[in-house]
Scaffold this motif. Structure first.
Motif: not given
Length: 209
Positions: A62-66, A81-91, A97-107
């Motif tokens: 789990c990460a975020y876009l600064p 992502v380039t290093a091969g990790h499955d990255v989830l970003l907050p929504v 309530g708590p944030m939702d999450w979605a998979r990140f592929s590119s900006t």
């Protein structure tokens, strides 16, 4: 109970909130004053440190876009992502309530929100997605040596970090001068386990053994 006794807890809470606000103002002013070339160099270093840290973990991250003057850049997430990790970003949810999450592929697969951040446009995975992450990278304005994290005060992360697995490593991304001896804290503040900084890299703050 006396009137003074009734008022004391509220006064103490207000003092903590005022102290937090003062630190926020000071940190944000320092970030705005940073030269663009210095910010860019630090962002590049943070991306490299993030990839090195993530290599120790398997499973979703789990990460975020600064954004704005936050340390780091979208390159940090793209490098993961380039290093091969499955990255989830907050929504950020529309209701409290708590944030939702979605998979990140590119900006290219993100869209701006009303509060200025960019979010993935793909399928929502639900607030519980954060429970699967072994590494969680979060933004912060400052962190102290005991792991107390100062955020922007909106409460989005406070509600979500309660769901983080007790075995996950929770890491705040900050500038080198934003690791301080002590910060004001409230009972709901979730401490982080480490910080990620441009010069020092990853610094562990809490014993996870």
């Amino acid at each position: 109970m006396t009137a003074h006794g009734l008022d004391a807890p509220g006064a103490a809470d207000e003092a903590v909130r005022a102290a937090k606000s003062e630190v926020r103002s000071r940190v944000l002013a320092a970030r705005r004053a940073l030269a663009p070339e210095v910010r860019a160099a630090r962002a590049e270093a943070i991306a490299a440190h993030a990839v090195a840290l993530a290599a120790e973990f398997s499973g979703p991250i789990c990460a975020y876009l600064p954004f704005g003057t936050e340390p780091g850049s979208p390159a940090m997430v793209e490098a993961l992502v380039t290093a091969g990790h499955d990255v989830l970003l907050p929504v950020v949810p529309e209701t409290e309530g708590p944030m939702d999450w979605a998979r990140f592929s590119s900006t290219d697969d993100t869209a701006p929100t009303a509060i200025g951040i960019r979010e993935p446009t793909g399928p929502r995975l639900g607030p519980q997605a954060i429970t699967e992450a072994a590494l969680v990278l979060v933004p912060a304005l400052a962190v102290d040596r005991s792991g107390v994290r100062l955020g922007r005060g909106r409460g989005h992360y406070d509600r979500s970090l309660r769901l983080v697995s007790p075995t996950a490593l929770l890491v705040a991304v900050i500038d080198d001068d934003e690791l301080v001896p002590r910060l004001p804290a409230e009972p709901h503040d979730r401490p982080v386990d480490a910080v990620l900084m441009p010069t020092a890299g990853t610094v562990r703050l809490r014993n996870r053994s």
